[in-house]
Motif scaffolding. Structure first.
Motif, PDB file in Angstrom:
ATOM      1  N   ALA A 142      16.239  11.385   6.085  1.00 48.80           N
ATOM      2  CA  ALA A 142      16.818  10.553   5.257  1.00 48.80           C
ATOM      3  C   ALA A 142      16.779   9.149   5.796  1.00 48.80           C
ATOM      4  CB  ALA A 142      18.321  10.951   5.060  1.00 48.80           C
ATOM      5  N   GLY A 143      16.575   8.108   4.537  1.00 53.99           N
ATOM      6  CA  GLY A 143      16.569   6.935   5.124  1.00 53.99           C
ATOM      7  C   GLY A 143      15.098   6.481   5.714  1.00 53.99           C
ATOM      8  N   ALA A 144      14.111   7.233   5.255  1.00 51.19           N
ATOM      9  CA  ALA A 144      12.737   6.713   5.544  1.00 51.19           C
ATOM     10  C   ALA A 144      12.133   5.615   4.454  1.00 51.19           C
ATOM     11  CB  ALA A 144      11.852   7.676   5.562  1.00 51.19           C
ATOM     12  N   THR A 145      11.471   4.662   4.926  1.00 48.08           N
ATOM     13  CA  THR A 145      10.803   3.615   4.273  1.00 48.08           C
ATOM     14  C   THR A 145       9.431   4.152   3.795  1.00 48.08           C
ATOM     15  OG1 THR A 145      12.577   2.050   5.060  1.00 48.08           O
ATOM     16  CG2 THR A 145      10.709   1.256   3.656  1.00 48.08           C
ATOM     17  N   VAL A 146       9.423   4.133   2.694  1.00 46.05           N
ATOM     18  CA  VAL A 146       7.834   4.645   2.005  1.00 46.05           C
ATOM     19  C   VAL A 146       7.322   3.340   1.430  1.00 46.05           C
ATOM     20  CG1 VAL A 146       6.404   6.121   0.726  1.00 46.05           C
ATOM     21  CG2 VAL A 146       8.433   7.024   1.719  1.00 46.05           C
ATOM     22  N   ASP A 147       6.458   2.586   2.196  1.00 39.39           N
ATOM     23  CA  ASP A 147       5.953   1.407   1.537  1.00 39.39           C
ATOM     24  C   ASP A 147       4.673   1.807   1.056  1.00 39.39           C
ATOM     25  OD1 ASP A 147       5.137  -1.501   1.461  1.00 39.39           O
ATOM     26  OD2 ASP A 147       5.884  -2.151   3.416  1.00 39.39           O
ATOM     27  N   VAL A 148       4.307   1.246   0.030  1.00 40.32           N
ATOM     28  CA  VAL A 148       2.885   1.834  -0.779  1.00 40.32           C
ATOM     29  C   VAL A 148       2.313   0.317  -1.325  1.00 40.32           C
ATOM     30  CG1 VAL A 148       3.970   3.875  -1.333  1.00 40.32           C
ATOM     31  CG2 VAL A 148       4.243   2.181  -3.126  1.00 40.32           C
ATOM     32  N   TRP A 149       1.036   0.507  -1.432  1.00 43.25           N
ATOM     33  CA  TRP A 149       0.242  -0.331  -1.928  1.00 43.25           C
ATOM     34  C   TRP A 149      -1.364   0.074  -2.485  1.00 43.25           C
ATOM     35  CZ3 TRP A 149       1.033   0.028   3.074  1.00 43.25           C
ATOM     36  CH2 TRP A 149       0.165  -0.497   3.923  1.00 43.25           C
ATOM     37  N   SER A 150      -1.517  -0.429  -3.574  1.00 45.51           N
ATOM     38  CA  SER A 150      -2.940  -0.106  -4.082  1.00 45.51           C
ATOM     39  C   SER A 150      -3.574  -1.033  -4.836  1.00 45.51           C
ATOM     40  CB  SER A 150      -2.728   1.178  -4.995  1.00 45.51           C
ATOM     41  OG  SER A 150      -2.360   1.037  -6.118  1.00 45.51           O
ATOM     42  N   ASN A 170       1.324  -3.259  -8.125  1.00 49.26           N
ATOM     43  CA  ASN A 170       0.995  -2.176  -7.510  1.00 49.26           C
ATOM     44  C   ASN A 170       1.576  -2.172  -5.823  1.00 49.26           C
ATOM     45  OD1 ASN A 170      -0.483  -0.562  -9.458  1.00 49.26           O
ATOM     46  ND2 ASN A 170      -1.813  -2.164  -9.778  1.00 49.26           N
ATOM     47  N   ARG A 171       2.681  -2.485  -5.744  1.00 50.05           N
ATOM     48  CA  ARG A 171       3.347  -2.417  -4.502  1.00 50.05           C
ATOM     49  C   ARG A 171       4.798  -2.199  -4.483  1.00 50.05           C
ATOM     50  NH1 ARG A 171       0.419  -5.291  -0.702  1.00 50.05           N
ATOM     51  NH2 ARG A 171      -1.350  -6.778  -1.839  1.00 50.05           N
ATOM     52  N   GLY A 172       5.432  -1.883  -3.534  1.00 44.43           N
ATOM     53  CA  GLY A 172       6.707  -1.425  -3.754  1.00 44.43           C
ATOM     54  C   GLY A 172       7.026  -0.477  -2.278  1.00 44.43           C
ATOM     55  N   ARG A 173       8.623  -0.634  -1.964  1.00 44.69           N
ATOM     56  CA  ARG A 173       9.146   0.253  -0.874  1.00 44.69           C
ATOM     57  C   ARG A 173      10.097   0.873  -1.622  1.00 44.69           C
ATOM     58  NH1 ARG A 173      11.224  -3.948   3.303  1.00 44.69           N
ATOM     59  NH2 ARG A 173      11.671  -5.218   1.795  1.00 44.69           N
ATOM     60  N   TYR A 219      -0.070   3.908   2.427  1.00 43.23           N
ATOM     61  CA  TYR A 219       1.350   4.129   2.989  1.00 43.23           C
ATOM     62  C   TYR A 219       1.670   3.718   4.195  1.00 43.23           C
ATOM     63  CZ  TYR A 219       1.545   7.592  -1.117  1.00 43.23           C
ATOM     64  OH  TYR A 219       1.502   8.123  -2.520  1.00 43.23           O
ATOM     65  N   LEU A 220       2.787   3.151   4.323  1.00 40.16           N
ATOM     66  CA  LEU A 220       3.536   2.579   5.691  1.00 40.16           C
ATOM     67  C   LEU A 220       4.723   3.515   5.436  1.00 40.16           C
ATOM     68  CD1 LEU A 220       3.784   1.126   8.337  1.00 40.16           C
ATOM     69  CD2 LEU A 220       4.272  -0.842   6.958  1.00 40.16           C
ATOM     70  N   VAL A 221       4.925   4.500   6.346  1.00 40.25           N
ATOM     71  CA  VAL A 221       6.069   5.309   6.251  1.00 40.25           C
ATOM     72  C   VAL A 221       6.727   5.177   7.641  1.00 40.25           C
ATOM     73  CG1 VAL A 221       7.093   7.419   5.964  1.00 40.25           C
ATOM     74  CG2 VAL A 221       4.932   6.840   4.845  1.00 40.25           C
TER      75      VAL A 221
END
Ligand code: BEZ
Ligand code: FE
Length: 278
Positions: A142-150, A170-173, A219-221
């Motif tokens: 729980a509380g993990a940040t999934v930072d995504v971009w494409s 195409n980005r978001g956390r 992904y930056l998790v």
């Protein structure tokens, strides 16, 4: 003490280091000099080739700016970035593997609600990305940040097209809840060329290499108490999977992209991330 000769080149240069040199710097520089001299002797580098090399490195530096890092591209395309990444991210079986970070991440992307659509330009084939962030025992984090971009459907990141693409396209956390799940909508990414209008692009051309990366989602998790995970998922079947210009592909990172019949979302890509404790 000896003068420089071809035979004694390594010992002469390394022998000049001061006694108080930092031990790690001494180790790294001694090895660098040893391998650099061995390389020059191995190929019998000509004066013209030396001049070309100096010119190439000069042009590489001149290409660098706040928005462009040609030296990192050089490192990427020579497999250096992936080698450093591999050495520094050895993980136990079952953990998700790292891959190259790339130049297109932007800090502090908007934090979005689970299920939100990150594609803001209305282009491309809609895809639902979902899965869980787990620990090595398979328990949800729980509380993990999934930072995504494409990239977008035209093969460009928003930062490559300011004023053309909407900011944060195409980005978001996304922050996981108690069940560790994440879900967002985006587009099925497309393959694209790394910036190839500089010396690195010319080098690839001379070497008979193309500049393309196979389609991927970045992904930056991160989660408190766990190692940072920098990775991608790749679209299976992409033409460039086995010839990625920056060598970023790993078998375990090729994700399912399943066609969804009916409805507005055309693709579904499930993928779980497994993090390693600190
Ligand atoms: C990327 O995937 O965004 C990338 C990685 C390395 C070099 C250029 C682009
Ligand atoms: Fe990328």
């Amino acid at each position: 003490m000896s003068y420089f000769t071809e035979a004694s080149s390594v010992e002469t240069v390394n022998g000049r280091m001061g006694a108080d040199t930092d031990p790690r710097l001494k180790q790294v520089m001694s090895s660098l000099v040893q391998h650099l001299h061995a390389f020059i002797k191995d190929v019998g580098l000509t004066q013209e080739e030396w001049e070309y090399g100096i010119g190439f490195l000069t042009r590489t530096g001149q290409m660098c700016s706040g928005e462009r890092q040609e030296f990192i591209l050089l490192s990427d395309t020579l497999g250096v970035s992936m080698l450093v990444d591999a050495i520094n991210n050895r993980r136990p079986a079952g953990a998700t593997e790292n891959t190259v970070f790339g130049p297109f991440h932007v800090d502090d992307a908007p934090i979005r609600a689970m299920g939100d659509n990150i594609s803001l330009d209305g282009k491309g084939e809609s895809c639902l990305f979902e899965g869980r962030v787990l620990d090595l025992d398979g328990k949800p984090i729980a509380g993990a940040t999934v930072d995504v971009w494409s990239d977008n459907a035209d093969g460009f990141y928003d930062v490559q097209q300011p004023g053309i693409q909407p900011k944060w396209n195409n980005r978001g956390r996304f922050i996981t809840g108690a069940d560790g799940t994440y879900a967002f909508r985006g587009i099925k990414p497309v393959s694209y060329p790394i910036p190839d209008d500089g010396p690195v692009g010319q080098m690839l051309g001379h070497l008979g290499r193309h500049p393309y990366r196979p389609a991927h989602m970045h992904y930056l998790v991160t989660a408190p108490g766990y190692q940072k995970l920098v990775t991608h998922t790749f679209v299976g079947g992409d033409t460039y999977l086995t010839s990625d210009a920056v060598f970023g592909v790993k078998n375990t990172l090729v994700a399912p992209f399943d066609r969804v019949e009916g409805g507005q979302t055309l693709w579904h890509s499930p993928f779980d991330f497994t993090l390693v404790p600190l």
